[in-house]
Motif scaffolding. Structure first.
Motif, PDB file in Angstrom:
ATOM      1  N   GLN A   1     -32.561  85.029 -15.763  1.00  0.00           N
ATOM      2  CA  GLN A   1     -33.291  83.953 -15.093  1.00  0.00           C
ATOM      3  C   GLN A   1     -34.668  83.747 -15.731  1.00  0.00           C
ATOM      4  N   HIS A   2     -35.101  84.692 -16.574  1.00  0.00           N
ATOM      5  CA  HIS A   2     -36.390  84.597 -17.251  1.00  0.00           C
ATOM      6  C   HIS A   2     -36.242  84.164 -18.717  1.00  0.00           C
ATOM      7  N   LEU A   3     -35.081  83.625 -19.073  1.00  0.00           N
ATOM      8  CA  LEU A   3     -34.822  83.277 -20.468  1.00  0.00           C
ATOM      9  C   LEU A   3     -35.788  82.209 -20.982  1.00  0.00           C
ATOM     10  N   THR A   4     -36.041  81.181 -20.189  1.00  0.00           N
ATOM     11  CA  THR A   4     -36.959  80.125 -20.631  1.00  0.00           C
ATOM     12  C   THR A   4     -38.332  80.702 -20.953  1.00  0.00           C
ATOM     13  N   GLU A   5     -38.839  81.570 -20.068  1.00  0.00           N
ATOM     14  CA  GLU A   5     -40.134  82.204 -20.293  1.00  0.00           C
ATOM     15  C   GLU A   5     -40.109  83.060 -21.554  1.00  0.00           C
ATOM     16  N   SER A   6     -38.993  83.744 -21.781  1.00  0.00           N
ATOM     17  CA  SER A   6     -38.880  84.591 -22.963  1.00  0.00           C
ATOM     18  C   SER A   6     -38.955  83.771 -24.246  1.00  0.00           C
ATOM     19  N   ILE A   7     -38.279  82.637 -24.244  1.00  0.00           N
ATOM     20  CA  ILE A   7     -38.288  81.769 -25.421  1.00  0.00           C
ATOM     21  C   ILE A   7     -39.690  81.209 -25.661  1.00  0.00           C
ATOM     22  N   VAL A   8     -40.326  80.747 -24.604  1.00  0.00           N
ATOM     23  CA  VAL A   8     -41.644  80.126 -24.729  1.00  0.00           C
ATOM     24  C   VAL A   8     -42.698  81.131 -25.201  1.00  0.00           C
ATOM     25  N   LYS A   9     -42.646  82.346 -24.648  1.00  0.00           N
ATOM     26  CA  LYS A   9     -43.673  83.344 -24.945  1.00  0.00           C
ATOM     27  C   LYS A   9     -43.312  84.262 -26.122  1.00  0.00           C
ATOM     28  N   GLY A  10     -42.043  84.272 -26.514  1.00  0.00           N
ATOM     29  CA  GLY A  10     -41.632  85.211 -27.551  1.00  0.00           C
ATOM     30  C   GLY A  10     -41.710  86.650 -27.103  1.00  0.00           C
ATOM     31  N   GLN A  11     -41.512  86.871 -25.809  1.00  0.00           N
ATOM     32  CA  GLN A  11     -41.584  88.208 -25.221  1.00  0.00           C
ATOM     33  C   GLN A  11     -40.373  88.426 -24.311  1.00  0.00           C
ATOM     34  N   PRO A  12     -39.952  89.691 -24.113  1.00  0.00           N
ATOM     35  CA  PRO A  12     -38.791  89.966 -23.257  1.00  0.00           C
ATOM     36  C   PRO A  12     -39.158  89.870 -21.774  1.00  0.00           C
ATOM     37  N   ALA A  13     -39.317  88.647 -21.295  1.00  0.00           N
ATOM     38  CA  ALA A  13     -39.811  88.433 -19.932  1.00  0.00           C
ATOM     39  C   ALA A  13     -38.852  88.955 -18.872  1.00  0.00           C
ATOM     40  N   GLY A  14     -37.588  89.082 -19.191  1.00  0.00           N
ATOM     41  CA  GLY A  14     -36.621  89.573 -18.220  1.00  0.00           C
ATOM     42  C   GLY A  14     -36.614  91.073 -18.045  1.00  0.00           C
TER      43      GLY A  14
ATOM     44  N   ALA B   1     -14.026  84.427 -30.340  1.00  0.00           N
ATOM     45  CA  ALA B   1     -14.502  85.212 -29.199  1.00  0.00           C
ATOM     46  C   ALA B   1     -15.550  86.231 -29.633  1.00  0.00           C
ATOM     47  N   ALA B   2     -15.392  86.782 -30.834  1.00  0.00           N
ATOM     48  CA  ALA B   2     -16.361  87.759 -31.342  1.00  0.00           C
ATOM     49  C   ALA B   2     -17.691  87.082 -31.655  1.00  0.00           C
ATOM     50  N   ALA B   3     -17.632  85.922 -32.296  1.00  0.00           N
ATOM     51  CA  ALA B   3     -18.865  85.184 -32.583  1.00  0.00           C
ATOM     52  C   ALA B   3     -19.571  84.794 -31.291  1.00  0.00           C
ATOM     53  N   HIS B   4     -18.791  84.365 -30.309  1.00  0.00           N
ATOM     54  CA  HIS B   4     -19.340  83.998 -28.995  1.00  0.00           C
ATOM     55  C   HIS B   4     -20.063  85.194 -28.374  1.00  0.00           C
ATOM     56  N   SER B   5     -19.436  86.356 -28.421  1.00  0.00           N
ATOM     57  CA  SER B   5     -20.017  87.559 -27.831  1.00  0.00           C
ATOM     58  C   SER B   5     -21.319  87.938 -28.522  1.00  0.00           C
ATOM     59  N   LEU B   6     -21.356  87.818 -29.841  1.00  0.00           N
ATOM     60  CA  LEU B   6     -22.568  88.191 -30.587  1.00  0.00           C
ATOM     61  C   LEU B   6     -23.708  87.219 -30.317  1.00  0.00           C
ATOM     62  N   ASN B   7     -23.404  85.932 -30.284  1.00  0.00           N
ATOM     63  CA  ASN B   7     -24.462  84.961 -29.992  1.00  0.00           C
ATOM     64  C   ASN B   7     -24.994  85.120 -28.574  1.00  0.00           C
ATOM     65  N   ALA B   8     -24.116  85.477 -27.644  1.00  0.00           N
ATOM     66  CA  ALA B   8     -24.577  85.744 -26.277  1.00  0.00           C
ATOM     67  C   ALA B   8     -25.453  86.993 -26.235  1.00  0.00           C
ATOM     68  N   THR B   9     -25.049  88.028 -26.963  1.00  0.00           N
ATOM     69  CA  THR B   9     -25.814  89.266 -26.974  1.00  0.00           C
ATOM     70  C   THR B   9     -27.172  89.075 -27.638  1.00  0.00           C
ATOM     71  N   SER B  10     -27.271  88.123 -28.565  1.00  0.00           N
ATOM     72  CA  SER B  10     -28.573  87.817 -29.156  1.00  0.00           C
ATOM     73  C   SER B  10     -29.590  87.434 -28.088  1.00  0.00           C
ATOM     74  N   LEU B  11     -29.127  86.768 -27.041  1.00  0.00           N
ATOM     75  CA  LEU B  11     -30.040  86.374 -25.971  1.00  0.00           C
ATOM     76  C   LEU B  11     -30.429  87.553 -25.082  1.00  0.00           C
ATOM     77  N   TYR B  12     -29.657  88.631 -25.110  1.00  0.00           N
ATOM     78  CA  TYR B  12     -30.112  89.890 -24.510  1.00  0.00           C
ATOM     79  C   TYR B  12     -31.344  90.390 -25.262  1.00  0.00           C
ATOM     80  N   PHE B  13     -31.307  90.339 -26.606  1.00  0.00           N
ATOM     81  CA  PHE B  13     -32.478  90.738 -27.391  1.00  0.00           C
ATOM     82  C   PHE B  13     -33.684  89.869 -27.027  1.00  0.00           C
ATOM     83  N   THR B  14     -33.446  88.571 -26.871  1.00  0.00           N
ATOM     84  CA  THR B  14     -34.520  87.638 -26.540  1.00  0.00           C
ATOM     85  C   THR B  14     -35.158  87.960 -25.205  1.00  0.00           C
TER      86      THR B  14
END
Length: 355
Positions: free
Chosen positions: A118-131, A297-310
């Protein structure tokens, strides 16, 4: 190679997909609840005959209301089918119940990522792991791995090890073909790879280079398995560009490590490795590149996991496109001696040598 160069949906299909996406969080929790309450397991056991709501309620202890409201949503999600008056498990439901990859991914999403997103937008804007504040008070998740809430910790390590462990047999044979005596494992985490190395080769000595908290966990694990004399620790923060690296390794090893950093941080790390390594040493990088995967499905999983890093890990890292990553490798003063794709569950092994 995954290209994503065509739009797969007609206008009507796209509108339908948009509604499914709008309610995706509800669908996710429906699937997880059906699994955790044993409803999917009951239907899986029943096979093609299926069960009616009353029978499912009796077998699982869930109210008939709960059974029906969950399974009617599952019909819309194609998890089950309707053979009046019975619900019958579909292929999707079968994999939700029995597939270990799906289990690891779903638990990781639920226990580690869900509230944080739910904090993804803030994470993108600030470049910090807001979640990350949903789990604890650390600058990045790596400082907190050893003290994560119990369920999140369990799911994080299950997810991490599920993907890396399946590559070990192939990798060990490759790495130890030349009988290295000293191996430096940068980002060794809990010491899983170091332990496998010591089990595979009776003479190798492994030094884990990682944060002090991770070194502590790894050395405890090494002692438990009788390898405390052959698994050593070099505590350091690889984000600190002034931190020194030890010397004398035959092999430098980085497994699913560099995806934890931004491009400039990766460049700094590789340059320091390049400066510290012996001229005849080997550098191996094991990574997951989303564009090299065999299955969508593997590419989908990796791109989703990238947003965990974010949102949780550090705010600026990801699973990279291979071309982007290889540009950093070149800039750091290395060239790729050998690239092996599709190891285990989609890993790529890079063997580097000085350019």
């Amino acid at each position: 190679m995954i290209l994503y160069d065509k739009d797969p949906f007609s206008a009507l299909e796209a509108k339908t997909q948009a509604q499914q996406l709008s309610f995706a969080p509800i669908t996710f929790h429906t699937a997880r609840t059906l699994r955790d309450l044993g409803i999917l397991s009951a239907l899986d056991t029943a096979g093609s005959t299926g069960l009616n709501a009353s029978q499912i309620a009796e077998q699982t202890g869930v109210s008939e209301y709960g059974v029906k409201v969950l399974l009617d949503m599952a019909l819309s999600a194609f998890i089950v089918t309707w053979q009046q008056p019975n619900y019958v498990i579909a292929n999707l439901g079968h994999y939700l119940t029995n597939d270990k990859m799906t289990e690891a991914n779903m638990d990781f999403t639920a226990d580690v990522c869900y509230s944080a997103m739910q904090h993804l937008t803030e994470s993108i804007v600030k470049g910090q792991p807001a979640g990350l504040k949903e789990l604890g008070d650390w600058p990045t998740i790596y400082e907190g791995l050893s003290t994560l809430p119990a369920k999140a910790k369990e799911s994080w390590f299950k997810f991490d090890h599920f993907y890396s462990d399946r590559s070990f047999p192939i990798l060990l044979k490759k790495i130890f073909a030349d009988k290295p005596k000293r191996l430096f494992d940068i980002g060794g985490n809990t010491g899983k790879w170091a332990l496998e190395c010591c089990k595979y080769d009776n003479d190798v000595e492994v030094t884990i280079i990682d944060l002090p908290q991770q070194i502590e966990m790894a050395l405890v694990n090494a002692e438990k398995q009788g390898f405390s004399g052959r698994i050593l620790g070099h505590p350091t923060n690889m984000l600190d560009a002034s931190s020194s690296l030890p010397k004398g390794a035959d092999v430098w090893w980085m497994s699913q490590f560099l995806d934890c950093f931004s491009p400039m941080e990766i460049l700094s790390i590789l340059r320091r490795v390049r400066a510290a390594m012996a001229s005849d040493a080997k550098v191996y990088i094991l990574e997951l590149f989303w564009d090299i995967q065999k299955y969508e499905a593997a590419a989908h999983s990796l791109n989703a996991t990238s947003l965990y890093f974010t949102c949780l890990a550090n705010g600026n890292s990801r699973f990279y496109r291979s071309d982007d990553f290889l540009e950093i490798v070149k800039e750091a003063g290395f060239e790729v001696k050998e690239q092996t794709n599709n190891i285990g569950l989609g890993h790529t092994l890079l063997e580097l040598c000085p350019a």
